[in-house]
Design a protein around this motif. Structure first.
Motif, PDB file in Angstrom:
ATOM      1  N   ILE A   1       0.660   5.071 -16.520  1.00 17.77           N
ATOM      2  CA  ILE A   1       0.594   5.323 -15.207  1.00 17.77           C
ATOM      3  C   ILE A   1       1.853   6.214 -14.786  1.00 17.77           C
ATOM      4  O   ILE A   1       3.048   5.783 -14.907  1.00 17.77           O
TER       5      ILE A   1
ATOM      6  N   ALA B   1       0.813  -3.976 -10.871  1.00 18.98           N
ATOM      7  CA  ALA B   1      -0.336  -4.865 -10.745  1.00 18.98           C
ATOM      8  C   ALA B   1      -1.512  -4.613 -11.520  1.00 18.98           C
ATOM      9  O   ALA B   1      -1.985  -5.388 -12.147  1.00 18.98           O
ATOM     10  N   MET B   2      -1.799  -3.396 -11.814  1.00 25.77           N
ATOM     11  CA  MET B   2      -2.915  -2.838 -12.549  1.00 25.77           C
ATOM     12  C   MET B   2      -2.691  -3.257 -14.217  1.00 25.77           C
ATOM     13  O   MET B   2      -3.639  -3.780 -14.621  1.00 25.77           O
ATOM     14  N   LEU B   3      -1.603  -2.986 -14.409  1.00 24.99           N
ATOM     15  CA  LEU B   3      -1.322  -3.303 -15.941  1.00 24.99           C
ATOM     16  C   LEU B   3      -1.109  -4.844 -16.000  1.00 24.99           C
ATOM     17  O   LEU B   3      -1.734  -5.399 -17.237  1.00 24.99           O
TER      18      LEU B   3
ATOM     19  N   LEU C   1       4.744  -0.326  -8.045  1.00 24.94           N
ATOM     20  CA  LEU C   1       4.291  -1.799  -7.857  1.00 24.94           C
ATOM     21  C   LEU C   1       2.909  -1.883  -7.984  1.00 24.94           C
ATOM     22  O   LEU C   1       2.385  -2.941  -8.485  1.00 24.94           O
ATOM     23  N   GLN C   2       2.100  -0.803  -7.349  1.00 26.85           N
ATOM     24  CA  GLN C   2       0.462  -1.020  -7.749  1.00 26.85           C
ATOM     25  C   GLN C   2       0.072  -0.894  -9.077  1.00 26.85           C
ATOM     26  O   GLN C   2      -0.684  -1.501  -9.698  1.00 26.85           O
TER      27      GLN C   2
ATOM     28  N   MET D   1      -0.403  -6.276  -0.751  1.00 24.66           N
ATOM     29  CA  MET D   1      -0.877  -5.383  -1.894  1.00 24.66           C
ATOM     30  C   MET D   1      -1.119  -6.310  -2.861  1.00 24.66           C
ATOM     31  O   MET D   1      -2.267  -6.245  -3.707  1.00 24.66           O
TER      32      MET D   1
ATOM     33  N   LEU E   1      -5.656   4.947  -7.181  1.00 25.20           N
ATOM     34  CA  LEU E   1      -3.980   5.136  -7.693  1.00 25.20           C
ATOM     35  C   LEU E   1      -3.911   6.619  -7.237  1.00 25.20           C
ATOM     36  O   LEU E   1      -4.524   7.658  -7.311  1.00 25.20           O
TER      37      LEU E   1
ATOM     38  N   PRO F   1      -6.840  -5.543  -8.197  1.00 32.58           N
ATOM     39  CA  PRO F   1      -6.456  -4.266  -8.843  1.00 32.58           C
ATOM     40  C   PRO F   1      -7.464  -3.329  -8.920  1.00 32.58           C
ATOM     41  O   PRO F   1      -8.958  -3.686  -8.703  1.00 32.58           O
TER      42      PRO F   1
ATOM     43  N   ALA G   1      -2.737  -7.163 -14.853  1.00 31.50           N
ATOM     44  CA  ALA G   1      -4.393  -7.715 -14.913  1.00 31.50           C
ATOM     45  C   ALA G   1      -5.220  -6.952 -15.928  1.00 31.50           C
ATOM     46  O   ALA G   1      -6.238  -7.384 -16.118  1.00 31.50           O
TER      47      ALA G   1
END
Lengths: 513, 58
Positions: free
Chosen positions: A220, A241-243, A237-238, B1, A165, B6, A245
């Motif tokens: 974040i 995706a982390m949140l 966007l990254q 992506m 990140l 993740p 999951a």
């Protein structure tokens, strides 16, 4: 009276350390003024106003250190310069850590468990260090500003390639695994995950979530430009995706100044594919309502409340009593002179400032600001014009000096300046507390407002002041203690920024009735 | 992506290297976070080509 200037080429110290050094040498006996600063263009202007802009200072480079002292005697000046050098040569206290590595590589060799780099160097050096940190497999919190868009894009692409990140550049706040990075608040652990392109936006939402007994799983930061066309929302966007999951996150919150339209579409499309509810606050866009799992909100406070309601919290946002509001309005109106027609908003928090501008722009018929473009852009940053709201955390005010959340002196000077203007009807201010912020900002602000009121009263005027405090009861400065000091100084303390702004707008509007 | 797993960051204990403002290392220590402060100074040259060459040699 004598002055002494010492220039030490290529000796770098950060702005907070230099502010502390300056404060320490001002305490030396016989010293009238003392400044330890990097030789940036802004700082040379400050030296100029004190008559210290010598030819040597003019020729100094931004990575040269300047120690400038004005004292009663030669001996006192000598002593002060020596004290400054001694202060700056002390090693930073680092707990049990005695070794101080000189590079990221050396730090990682010393402690292989390191997984996050916090970088707050001047922008020109930041790219290189951030790139190296990513190459070493670290995540990066990049506080530095003045990093080019091209470099930002390259760093974010590298971060994706490494599955790490990169928060920033110009990222003020993050809360990762319960740890506050940069300026963050002591917020209870909870189920709301934030991805934000705004620092004080995150601080306001997370602090209000704490008030609403919900708390935050992760926050974040993306950096302010992430949702613009050329960066493409890569970190947003990254982070989403982390949140999505993350088992600790039940509700996702997105906040940003208005994104580029195609990036907004991308973000909304991504969110609509998730099973978790998402609250989106694009500050400055009047989109509200619900679309599938997404709720759109228009203020930071409404965003926190909406997320809290999704988690079945029945708590209410902090707010003023109608008795306090009515008393403020009546007193302010009764004491007002006809010349007092204009609002002056002086903010330390950029997003809080932007929200104020957005909420009041149409209501007051145009507001001059350093955040505006076109007709209402404030050209002279050091002088207000009619209705003015400024973000004093912007680069033009902070280059080579500490942010106003740490060092409120520049804003305090501005408050006293506004008090001299007979057209000023109301001051609207924020007070941001939490990690990294000034240890007791309310005490300084209360003292400054008392001085400002001495100026207005000598001219037969009153000076109504509304302040919004961004922070929590668990912050080191403590929300309640800060609020008490402001109330005691006759300042109205609103429950959140949107309430402060709405009240300010209402007062200004009624002046024209 | 979206095909990528993740980042594992949320599963890890945070351990930080701080480069720049000392104050941010202090705030991490207040939170009992493991932090190493880098004693940073500006590179002697800002010639990017030369710096990249040095990087490739080291």
């Amino acid at each position: 009276m004598t002055s002494r200037i010492l220039i030490r080429p290529r000796e770098y110290h950060d702005s907070v350390r230099l502010m502390r050094a300056s404060e320490a040498i001002r305490q030396e006996s016989g010293v009238t003024e003392a400044m330890a600063m990097m030789a940036t263009v802004n700082n040379k202007k400050i030296l100029d106003t004190s008559g210290l802009l010598t030819d040597a200072v003019k020729a100094a480079n931004p990575d040269d250190l300047i120690i400038a002292v004005i004292a009663d005697t030669e001996e006192a000046a000598e002593r002060a310069v020596a004290a400054a050098q001694s202060f700056l040569s002390q090693k930073v206290q680092s707990g049990q850590q005695t070794l101080q590595p000189r590079s990221v590589d050396a730090a990682c060799a010393l402690n292989p468990a390191i997984n996050m780099a916090c970088i707050s160097l001047p922008g020109v050096y930041a790219y290189r260090e951030a790139k190296r940190a990513l190459e070493l497999g670290l995540n990066v919190f990049l506080f530095s500003d003045n990093v080019s868009r091209e470099d930002e894009r390259k760093l974010k692409e590298l971060a994706q390639e490494k599955n790490r990140l990169l928060m920033g550049p110009d990222c003020g706040t993050a809360l990762i695994n319960g740890v506050g990075l940069g300026f963050a608040n002591a917020v209870r652990k909870g189920k709301v995950g934030l991805v934000a392109a705004s620092g004080t936006g995150t601080q306001e939402i997370s602090s209000l979530l704490d008030w609403l007994h919900c708390g935050v799983s992760q926050a974040i930061g993306t950096g302010g430009r992430d949702l613009q066309h050329d960066i493409g929302g890569l970190t947003m966007l990254q982070g989403l995706a982390m949140l999505a999951a993350d088992h600790g996150t039940d509700v996702i919150v997105v906040t940003s100044k208005p994104p580029s339209p195609e990036i907004a579409e991308k973000i909304i499309a991504f969110c609509s594919r998730q099973t978790k509810p998402v609250v989106i606050n694009f500050i400055g866009q009047s989109i509200t309502g619900q679309k599938g799992n997404i709720t759109f909100t228009s203020t930071l406070a409404e965003t926190a409340l909406t997320a809290a309601r999704l988690l079945n919290s029945s708590c209410e946002l902090p707010h003023l009593s109608s008795a306090d509001t009515n008393k403020f309005m009546q007193t302010a109106r009764a004491a007002r002179k006809p010349s007092q027609r204009y609002l002056r908003g002086l903010y330390a928090g950029g997003t809080l400032c932007y929200e104020a501008l957005f909420l009041l722009r149409e209501q007051l018929g145009g507001i001059y600001s350093n955040l505006e473009h076109g007709a209402y852009e404030l050209k002279d940053l050091f002088n207000s014009k009619e209705h003015t709201i400024i973000d004093m955390g912007e680069d033009a005010y902070t280059e080579g000096r500490a942010h106003p959340m740490i060092d409120p002196s520049l804003r305090n000077q501005r408050i006293l300046r506004e008090a001299q203007d007979p057209d000023v009807a109301l001051l609207l201010l924020d007070l941001v507390i939490g990690y990294g912020a000034h240890e007791n900002p309310a005490a300084q602000l209360a003292e400054t407002i008392t001085q400002a009121r001495a100026i207005t009263q000598a001219d037969g005027r009153d000076l109504p002041v509304i302040v919004t405090i961004c922070g929590t009861e668990n912050d080191i400065q403590n929300y309640e203690k800060q609020a008490e000091q402001l109330w005691a100084a006759g300042i109205l303390v609103a429950g959140n920024n949107a309430e402060a702004v709405t009240l300010a707008g209402h007062y200004l509007e009624t002046l024209n009735d | 992506m979206t095909e990528q797993q993740p980042s594992p960051l949320f599963e890890q204990t945070l351990s930080v290297v701080n480069i720049g403002i000392d104050l941010f290392a202090e705030t991490l220590r207040q939170q009992s976070v493991d932090v190493v402060q880098v004693q940073w100074s500006p590179p002697a040259t800002q010639n990017e080509d030369l710096m990249n060459l040095l990087d490739s040699l080291l």
